[in-house]
Design a protein around this motif. Structure first.
Motif, PDB file in Angstrom:
ATOM      1  N   PRO A   4      -2.777  -9.110 -10.036  1.00 50.95           N
ATOM      2  CA  PRO A   4      -3.041  -9.048  -8.595  1.00 50.95           C
ATOM      3  C   PRO A   4      -2.421 -10.216  -7.859  1.00 50.95           C
ATOM      4  N   GLU A   5      -2.041  -9.973  -6.621  1.00 50.80           N
ATOM      5  CA  GLU A   5      -1.390 -10.981  -5.784  1.00 50.80           C
ATOM      6  C   GLU A   5      -2.205 -11.194  -4.512  1.00 50.80           C
ATOM      7  N   THR A   6      -2.017 -12.352  -3.902  1.00 53.33           N
ATOM      8  CA  THR A   6      -2.543 -12.596  -2.557  1.00 53.33           C
ATOM      9  C   THR A   6      -1.358 -12.772  -1.614  1.00 53.33           C
ATOM     10  N   ASP A  56      -5.523  -7.001  -5.415  1.00 49.87           N
ATOM     11  CA  ASP A  56      -4.664  -7.684  -4.441  1.00 49.87           C
ATOM     12  C   ASP A  56      -5.446  -7.887  -3.140  1.00 49.87           C
ATOM     13  N   LYS A 210       6.734  -9.923  -4.319  1.00 47.64           N
ATOM     14  CA  LYS A 210       5.434  -9.585  -3.736  1.00 47.64           C
ATOM     15  C   LYS A 210       5.386  -8.180  -3.137  1.00 47.64           C
ATOM     16  N   ALA A 213       2.868  -5.585  -4.876  1.00 48.73           N
ATOM     17  CA  ALA A 213       1.480  -5.838  -4.493  1.00 48.73           C
ATOM     18  C   ALA A 213       1.228  -5.386  -3.057  1.00 48.73           C
TER      19      ALA A 213
END
Length: 503
Positions: A4-6, A56, A210, A213
């Motif tokens: 998961p990404e922010t 995410d 990115k 995500a």
């Protein structure tokens, strides 16, 4: 499985341009403080905007506004490494609030932002917004991609007018490598479909690592909006479905009433006020008023707004209702007596409430054999009518459809940053678009056909109205926002939109 990404979006602007108001609209909840004063937001604050099933998170940062931008840009231009040196300085938070706010905004963009959402006040001329050039210079020094948002654009406008406004600001901003796009996204009068364009433009500016995500986050956002849209359609369909089925029975007028109607039909007697019919009309109006209020309150809640609906229906005219009555056997018998036991064409027409039986039925002495009362009872049996009822007319039910779509548009465009919901006049071009789409989809005849298609099952009937209103509303949104529609409309509805456009 992908990690998961922010992803973080930072709302940046000159002070008192409306960042917090727009943040409330995008988030669907109250955050910060909204006040017509400079430097209301004292520090950068992070808020979760969208989350995906994979973990995410898309964050939205509300930041302090830039203060004395021109002086700040001049000072930074004198430094070898302007941003690094600027953030190393200890500005006095209380003695020079403008400098302190600028420092906090710059720090947030440098340290946290993946993409900058830079707001401008579109109610003023680009030539008068002297703070924009130095602030853009500062953002270019930081080096993060920028999406410019036009705020305070006023009430919703036609797509051509909005495009002209965007082009005007794009020209004024000039060719700046940091600017990815210029969009209109007013904190007070934006629609969810415009937010889909914002997501699309943000995705273009992100680094390749990115984007996967962000695609998951965008899919989660679209799923939420699809569910919200369907809930809204169910809310506006409910009052129409009930009104289309609503019936109020009238009491039997008795022999005296029949004699009065006969006298009136053949030219004697005067008009009288029918208290029972007026009471039935009042009942219909009160029920519809309550249903539309409840529907609008539900719409407001679905769109995360506050406030309550005002009265929508206060009184209805006689032309908006229809009285369906069985043929009055007493009246038919009385008329039969007047014409020596044989129903003439005129008598048949009067007895059946305007429905002539036809020469075939009257031929061969059938009318004479049955008598007026017997013929009336047989006719009622064929029609399945046993009592007089008052209901909304077909034409009136048809008017509820565009009214419901317009009410949906009004709520869907009402930004949370604007405060509590308050009804206002619909833009004229909305009315024109909705009317044209309804007409292309069959107009009044199509709506009447839906009403008469069968309404024994109230739940299925309501679902049919929901589907019809969804088709109309999505095509209307596609007309209002042609650039946004391709990616924002639910896939299951795009075929309906394309079919309607082809008509």
């Amino acid at each position: 499985m992908a990690m998961p990404e922010t992803i973080s979006l930072s709302l940046i602007s000159h002070t008192n341009v409306g960042k917090t108001a727009l943040a409330r609209t995008l988030l669907g909840r109250d955050i910060g403080e909204v006040r017509d004063a400079p430097h209301v937001t004292a520090s950068a604050t992070r808020h979760a905007m969208v989350e995906s099933a994979e973990g995410d998170v898309l964050y939205l940062w509300d930041t302090p506004g830039f203060g004395d931008s021109a002086r700040l840009a001049r000072r930074l231009a004198e430094l070898d490494n302007p941003i690094l040196r600027f953030l190393a300085m200890a500005w006095d938070r209380w003695r020079d609030r403008a400098w302190w706010s600028s420092q906090q905004a710059v720090r947030n963009v440098r340290d946290d932002a993946d993409v900058v959402l830079y707001l401008v006040n579109a109610s003023e001329s680009p030539a008068d917004a002297g703070y924009i050039a130095p602030e853009m210079k500062i953002l270019e020094w930081i080096g993060k991609p920028v999406v410019v948002l036009l705020n305070q654009t006023g009430p919703p406008r036609a797509a051509s007018e909005e495009a002209a406004e965007i082009a005007r600001w794009r020209d004024a901003l000039g060719p700046r490598p940091a600017i990815g796009s210029v969009l209109s996204l007013d904190a007070f009068a934006r629609c969810w479909i415009q937010e889909s364009v914002l997501l699309r433009e943000v995705e273009k500016t992100l680094p390749e690592g990115k984007r996967a995500a962000f695609a998951r986050l965008a899919a989660a956002w679209h799923a939420t909006r699809e569910a919200q849209f369907q809930d809204a359609m169910a809310a506006i369909a409910a009052p129409i479905a009930r009104a289309a089925r609503e019936r109020v029975a009238l009491p039997d007028a008795g022999l005296r009433g029949s004699l009065f109607e006969v006298g009136k039909a053949i030219g004697f007697g005067r008009e009288r006020v029918d208290g029972a019919k007026e009471a039935a009309m009042r009942t219909l109006s009160e029920r519809l008023d309550a249903d539309i209020r409840a529907s609008t309150d539900r719409l407001i809640d679905i769109h995360h707004l506050d406030g309550r609906a005002a009265g929508e229906v206060t009184a209805r005219l006689t032309r908006d209702v229809t009285t369906d009555s069985p043929v009055d056997a007493r009246k038919a018998a009385v008329i039969g007596g007047f014409v020596s036991g044989a129903l003439t064409g005129l008598a048949a027409d009067i007895a059946s409430g305007g429905l002539t039986f036809g020469a075939g039925l009257l031929a061969g002495g059938v009318a004479g054999a049955l008598g007026g009362a017997g013929l009336a009872r047989g006719f009622n049996l064929v029609r399945g009518k046993s009592e007089s009822i008052v209901r909304w007319s077909d034409d009136f039910i048809a008017t509820l459809v565009p009214a419901a779509v317009l009410r949906y548009l009004a709520v869907a465009h009402y930004g949370r940053g604007r405060g509590e919901w308050a009804a206002s006049e619909y833009p004229a071009f909305w009315r024109n678009v909705v009317a044209a789409v309804v007409e292309r989809q069959g107009g009044v005849a199509s709506i009447v056909a839906l009403r008469n298609a069968g309404n024994d099952d109230a739940e299925n009937f309501a679902h049919a109205w929901q589907a019809r209103l969804a088709d109309i509303s999505l095509v209307v949104l596609a007309e209002l926002y042609p650039d946004a529609a391709a990616g924002a409309l639910p896939a299951s509805r795009r075929s309906a939109e394309n079919a309607t456009r082809a008509c």
